[in-house]
Design a protein around this motif. Sequence first.
Motif, short mmCIF file in Angstrom:
data_model
loop_
_atom_site.label_atom_id
_atom_site.label_comp_id
_atom_site.label_asym_id
_atom_site.label_seq_id
_atom_site.Cartn_x
_atom_site.Cartn_y
_atom_site.Cartn_z
N ARG A 6 0.83 -1.21 0.00
CA ARG A 6 0.00 0.00 0.00
C ARG A 6 0.87 1.26 0.00
O ARG A 6 0.61 2.22 -0.72
N GLN A 7 1.92 1.27 0.81
CA GLN A 7 2.80 2.44 0.87
C GLN A 7 3.47 2.68 -0.48
O GLN A 7 3.58 3.81 -0.94
N ILE A 8 3.93 1.60 -1.08
CA ILE A 8 4.64 1.74 -2.36
C ILE A 8 3.71 2.26 -3.44
O ILE A 8 4.02 3.21 -4.16
N LEU A 9 2.52 1.66 -3.54
CA LEU A 9 1.61 2.06 -4.60
C LEU A 9 1.16 3.50 -4.42
O LEU A 9 0.98 4.23 -5.39
N SER A 10 1.01 3.95 -3.18
CA SER A 10 0.52 5.31 -2.96
C SER A 10 1.54 6.33 -3.40
O SER A 10 1.18 7.42 -3.83
N ARG A 11 2.82 6.02 -3.32
CA ARG A 11 3.79 7.05 -3.70
C ARG A 11 4.33 6.89 -5.11
O ARG A 11 4.96 7.78 -5.64
N THR A 12 4.08 5.72 -5.76
CA THR A 12 4.56 5.56 -7.12
C THR A 12 3.47 5.74 -8.16
O THR A 12 3.75 6.03 -9.31
N GLY A 13 2.23 5.54 -7.77
CA GLY A 13 1.17 5.57 -8.75
C GLY A 13 1.10 4.28 -9.55
O GLY A 13 0.33 4.17 -10.49
N ALA A 14 1.91 3.29 -9.19
CA ALA A 14 1.87 2.01 -9.90
C ALA A 14 0.61 1.27 -9.51
O ALA A 14 0.08 1.44 -8.43
N SER A 15 0.14 0.40 -10.40
CA SER A 15 -1.10 -0.32 -10.12
C SER A 15 -0.92 -1.82 -10.06
O SER A 15 -1.77 -2.51 -9.53
N VAL A 16 0.17 -2.34 -10.63
CA VAL A 16 0.30 -3.80 -10.68
C VAL A 16 1.62 -4.29 -10.15
O VAL A 16 1.88 -5.48 -10.18
N ALA A 17 2.50 -3.42 -9.71
CA ALA A 17 3.81 -3.89 -9.29
C ALA A 17 4.29 -3.09 -8.10
O ALA A 17 3.99 -1.92 -7.96
N GLY A 18 5.02 -3.75 -7.23
CA GLY A 18 5.62 -3.07 -6.10
C GLY A 18 6.89 -3.75 -5.72
O GLY A 18 7.17 -4.86 -6.15
N ILE A 19 7.72 -3.09 -4.95
CA ILE A 19 8.96 -3.68 -4.47
C ILE A 19 8.96 -3.58 -2.96
O ILE A 19 8.54 -2.59 -2.40
N ALA A 20 9.45 -4.61 -2.33
CA ALA A 20 9.79 -4.51 -0.92
C ALA A 20 11.23 -4.94 -0.79
O ALA A 20 11.71 -5.76 -1.55
N PHE A 21 11.94 -4.39 0.14
CA PHE A 21 13.31 -4.79 0.35
C PHE A 21 13.69 -4.43 1.76
O PHE A 21 13.04 -3.63 2.42
N THR A 22 14.76 -5.04 2.21
CA THR A 22 15.30 -4.68 3.50
C THR A 22 16.78 -4.42 3.33
O THR A 22 17.42 -4.93 2.42
N GLY A 23 17.34 -3.60 4.21
CA GLY A 23 18.77 -3.39 4.16
C GLY A 23 19.15 -1.96 4.46
O GLY A 23 18.33 -1.06 4.44
N GLY A 399 18.28 6.23 -0.69
CA GLY A 399 19.18 5.79 0.37
C GLY A 399 18.47 5.49 1.67
O GLY A 399 19.00 4.79 2.52
N GLU A 400 17.25 6.02 1.84
CA GLU A 400 16.46 5.77 3.04
C GLU A 400 15.51 4.60 2.88
O GLU A 400 14.74 4.28 3.77
N GLY A 401 15.54 3.97 1.69
CA GLY A 401 14.70 2.80 1.50
C GLY A 401 13.37 3.06 0.84
O GLY A 401 12.53 2.17 0.79
N GLU A 402 13.13 4.26 0.35
CA GLU A 402 11.88 4.54 -0.35
C GLU A 402 11.99 4.06 -1.79
O GLU A 402 13.01 4.23 -2.45
N VAL A 403 10.90 3.48 -2.28
CA VAL A 403 10.84 2.97 -3.64
C VAL A 403 9.85 3.81 -4.43
O VAL A 403 8.75 4.09 -3.95
N TYR A 404 10.23 4.23 -5.62
CA TYR A 404 9.34 5.07 -6.41
C TYR A 404 9.52 4.75 -7.89
O TYR A 404 10.60 4.38 -8.34
N ALA A 405 8.43 4.86 -8.62
CA ALA A 405 8.46 4.59 -10.05
C ALA A 405 9.01 5.80 -10.79
O ALA A 405 8.61 6.94 -10.54
N VAL A 406 9.90 5.55 -11.72
CA VAL A 406 10.48 6.60 -12.56
C VAL A 406 9.92 6.53 -13.97
O VAL A 406 9.70 7.56 -14.61
#
Length: 462
Positions: A6-23, A399-406
């Motif tokens: 939900r967090q990823i889709l809200s900030r990327t505007g993507a509808s069918v794909a998301g990424i999660a990662f740790t590190g 660098g803070e771990g946010e994922v966004y669509a370009v």
Amino acid sequence: MSATRRQILSRTGASVAGIAFTGALSELFAGTAAAAAPSHGGYGPLVPDPAGLLDLPAGFRYQVLSRQGDPLRSGEGLVPSNHDGMGAFAGRRGRVHLVRNHENRVTGKIAVPTVPGLTYDPAGKGGCTVLELDGRNNVLGERVGIAGTAVNCAGGPTPWNTWLTCEETEDRAGTNGYTKDHGFIFEVDGADPHRTGAVPLTAMGRFQHEAIAVDPSSGIVYETEDAFERPFGLFYRFLPEKPLGGTGSLRAGGALEAMRVPGVPDLSVVQETGARFDGIEWVPVPDPLATSTSIRHQDFGPRGITHAQKLEGCYWGGRAVYFVSSFARAKDGSAATHFGQVWKYEPHKRRLTLVVVFGPSTDVQLPGESPDNICLAPTGGLMVCEDGDGAQHVFGVSGEGEVYAVARNAQALTSAAAAAGGTPEAPEWGEFAGVTFSPDRSTMYVNCYTPGTTFAVTGPWC
């Protein structure tokens, strides 16, 4: 750190794909120019492109620089198919030389045209083409950089501003009609391809090459192997006889070694970010030319060697080399399953660290294959080309771990009905590849693999 779908889709505007990662993403950029850049949370939702080619955030625009099947400006033939890895190099008077791989197998639709002095094996359909651009990304020239190679996947730049293009195959002469052995690295000078010609750098090994990164202080070249079946690929280093000697210096030869992580025969078993391994060993490759046995099958002694599935992207940052395992699947024979890793090797410490693990996390799934080509972003963080099913994206990872669509690739299929005003057919999602930035960091260049298209994307990157 992790992110929910939900967090990823809200900030990327993507509808069918998301990424999660740790590190600890900030580790990826320690000591690099990107480390000094401000943190970045993306550029807003993607805006559908009326032309049906490339969706970008508001304020960004693209230019189509080149498409497969169009005439090369040099008159040597047509723009080849299967656009893959790419590097951008500074030229004179503000110009940019964009060196582009073509991952053509024998089934490739449009071969790289054969050119005297630039052709290795006339039966090979792969190679590189070179675009010369002015400061406004206008195409001034487009020509063959090297021809007669095979399955040119990725590669990487050298400190002396040439491109090392990698063959992702082990086919021998007599296989698939080839007249010479394949599976080598070749050097391409984007400013003057005839300076480098079509000479295989045989001492760097014959295997299914993917990407390289050069240590600018020692000249050591790190190499990834994307083997398609067990035993999976190795991570290599090449110690040149004449390091940092400029164009052609790698032809002087050197020693090829493979990485051994003591007690870890398969990197996929490591699942926790921050996992660290000291005392990394480098083992001489018994037969770099793989004259009778593929390197990954060779005998590295009773302690064996360390393998990993889908070793792909590779780059140098600060005092370390970073490399990507795009995914690992137990059903394919890996020791464990993951959806993408980024590893960091520090030569001065002989230390290997797992710094990023991509999804799944909570309800997040990244469809298909995970990260592929990567590069450092102007604002800090990574640009990651997605390689999977469905909609294809270039994602930014801060660098803070946010994922966004370009960017999202939606090359619309046309039909007679659509041309007549009917409903367009469903879009054809083409894999992204070769993401790189201009020397002044003002332009992102990226390829659509098929139909082969090269884009220049400009906008408020910083």
